[in-house]
Design a protein around this motif. Structure first.
Motif, PDB file in Angstrom:
ATOM      1  N   TRP A  17       0.740  -1.169   0.048  1.00  9.99           N
ATOM      2  CA  TRP A  17       0.262   0.077   0.228  1.00  9.99           C
ATOM      3  C   TRP A  17       0.816   1.263  -0.055  1.00  9.99           C
ATOM      4  O   TRP A  17       1.603   1.484   1.019  1.00  9.99           O
ATOM      5  N   GLU A  18       0.829   2.272  -1.003  1.00 11.20           N
ATOM      6  CA  GLU A  18       1.293   3.410  -1.241  1.00 11.20           C
ATOM      7  C   GLU A  18       0.703   4.268  -0.516  1.00 11.20           C
ATOM      8  O   GLU A  18      -0.417   4.899  -0.716  1.00 11.20           O
ATOM      9  N   VAL A  24       3.648   0.724   2.566  1.00 12.38           N
ATOM     10  CA  VAL A  24       3.477  -0.465   3.698  1.00 12.38           C
ATOM     11  C   VAL A  24       3.219  -1.417   3.067  1.00 12.38           C
ATOM     12  O   VAL A  24       2.227  -1.660   2.374  1.00 12.38           O
ATOM     13  N   GLN A  25       3.675  -2.532   3.938  1.00 13.71           N
ATOM     14  CA  GLN A  25       3.511  -3.881   3.533  1.00 13.71           C
ATOM     15  C   GLN A  25       2.426  -4.529   4.409  1.00 13.71           C
ATOM     16  O   GLN A  25       2.580  -4.640   5.900  1.00 13.71           O
ATOM     17  N   ALA A  26       1.105  -4.702   3.910  1.00 15.54           N
ATOM     18  CA  ALA A  26       0.235  -5.186   4.820  1.00 15.54           C
ATOM     19  C   ALA A  26      -0.020  -6.822   4.666  1.00 15.54           C
ATOM     20  O   ALA A  26       0.069  -7.210   3.618  1.00 15.54           O
ATOM     21  N   GLU A  56      -3.786   3.325  -3.421  1.00 13.77           N
ATOM     22  CA  GLU A  56      -2.857   2.536  -4.298  1.00 13.77           C
ATOM     23  C   GLU A  56      -2.133   1.507  -3.704  1.00 13.77           C
ATOM     24  O   GLU A  56      -1.477   1.381  -2.906  1.00 13.77           O
ATOM     25  N   LEU A  57      -2.918   0.055  -4.150  1.00 16.50           N
ATOM     26  CA  LEU A  57      -2.509  -1.048  -3.622  1.00 16.50           C
ATOM     27  C   LEU A  57      -2.112  -1.902  -4.907  1.00 16.50           C
ATOM     28  O   LEU A  57      -2.657  -1.750  -6.050  1.00 16.50           O
ATOM     29  N   TYR A  58      -0.900  -2.570  -4.649  1.00 16.94           N
ATOM     30  CA  TYR A  58      -0.281  -3.335  -5.823  1.00 16.94           C
ATOM     31  C   TYR A  58       0.405  -4.788  -5.077  1.00 16.94           C
ATOM     32  O   TYR A  58       0.826  -4.727  -4.026  1.00 16.94           O
ATOM     33  N   ASN A  59       0.732  -5.582  -6.044  1.00 18.74           N
ATOM     34  CA  ASN A  59       1.632  -6.613  -5.690  1.00 18.74           C
ATOM     35  C   ASN A  59       0.922  -7.575  -4.471  1.00 18.74           C
ATOM     36  O   ASN A  59       1.839  -7.753  -3.458  1.00 18.74           O
ATOM     37  N   LEU A  60      -0.307  -8.002  -4.942  1.00 15.28           N
ATOM     38  CA  LEU A  60      -0.796  -8.901  -3.955  1.00 15.28           C
ATOM     39  C   LEU A  60      -0.185 -10.209  -4.067  1.00 15.28           C
ATOM     40  O   LEU A  60      -0.269 -10.879  -5.033  1.00 15.28           O
ATOM     41  N   TYR A  61       0.428 -10.855  -2.924  1.00 15.91           N
ATOM     42  CA  TYR A  61       1.060 -12.172  -3.176  1.00 15.91           C
ATOM     43  C   TYR A  61       0.905 -12.879  -2.217  1.00 15.91           C
ATOM     44  O   TYR A  61       0.533 -12.744  -0.960  1.00 15.91           O
ATOM     45  N   SER A  62       0.823 -14.457  -2.401  1.00 15.09           N
ATOM     46  CA  SER A  62       0.469 -15.294  -1.314  1.00 15.09           C
ATOM     47  C   SER A  62       1.833 -15.695  -0.832  1.00 15.09           C
ATOM     48  O   SER A  62       2.993 -15.437  -1.167  1.00 15.09           O
ATOM     49  N   TYR A  63       1.777 -16.405   0.216  1.00 18.20           N
ATOM     50  CA  TYR A  63       3.069 -16.993   0.939  1.00 18.20           C
ATOM     51  C   TYR A  63       3.649 -17.653   0.092  1.00 18.20           C
ATOM     52  O   TYR A  63       4.899 -17.452  -0.011  1.00 18.20           O
ATOM     53  N   PRO A  96       5.547  -2.859   8.128  1.00 14.46           N
ATOM     54  CA  PRO A  96       4.320  -3.819   8.226  1.00 14.46           C
ATOM     55  C   PRO A  96       3.114  -3.186   8.961  1.00 14.46           C
ATOM     56  O   PRO A  96       3.022  -2.593   9.955  1.00 14.46           O
ATOM     57  N   LEU A  97       2.026  -4.038   8.247  1.00 16.99           N
ATOM     58  CA  LEU A  97       0.703  -3.624   8.979  1.00 16.99           C
ATOM     59  C   LEU A  97      -0.069  -5.069   9.042  1.00 16.99           C
ATOM     60  O   LEU A  97      -0.318  -5.654   7.972  1.00 16.99           O
TER      61      LEU A  97
END
Length: 130
Positions: A17-18, A24-26, A56-63, A96-97
């Motif tokens: 999240w920008e 911020v890494q959520a 502004e949310l990007y780079n949704l990644y799983s474990y 981190p969030l």
């Protein structure tokens, strides 16, 4: 050494999240990528008091995505990597969030912070000739 829980291994997602104050890494636990995206949009919109469309949310990644793309020897630490060059990590999550109550995730991040602080102290001592 803390190991991430089984829940993290199967349900953890991270999105970037920008915010107005930097990246911020959520982190959250969700059953699918789509439910993770919806959750992040709703939760972060609520936190900042703005519509999800304004975020502004990007780079949704799983474990699994994070482990497969990371380079750390400790696979669980790969969830906190935000940059690498070759097999060297060049950036770690700094803001981190944690949108989960899973204690292993917070514990692993705390261990990483202690390791980073110890390396910085060793480097400072080396520079002053200790």
């Amino acid at each position: 050494m803390t190991m991430l829980s089984h829940d993290c291994h199967v349900s953890l997602y991270r999105i970037i999240w920008e915010s107005g104050e930097g990246s911020v890494q959520a982190f959250a636990l969700e059953s699918t990528r789509d439910s993770a995206r919806r959750f992040f949009e709703a939760a972060i919109a609520l936190i900042v008091g703005r519509p999800a469309d304004d975020l502004e949310l990007y780079n949704l990644y799983s474990y699994r995505d994070l482990v497969d793309n990371g380079v750390s020897e400790d696979e669980d630490l790969r969830v906190f990597e935000v940059g690498s060059r070759g097999d060297v990590v060049t950036g770690w999550a700094k803001k981190p969030l944690f949108l989960t109550t899973d204690p292993t995730l917070v514990g692993k991040w705390a261990e990483l912070q202690a390791e980073i602080a110890a390396l910085a102290a060793q480097e400072a001592i080396r520079r002053v000739g200790g």
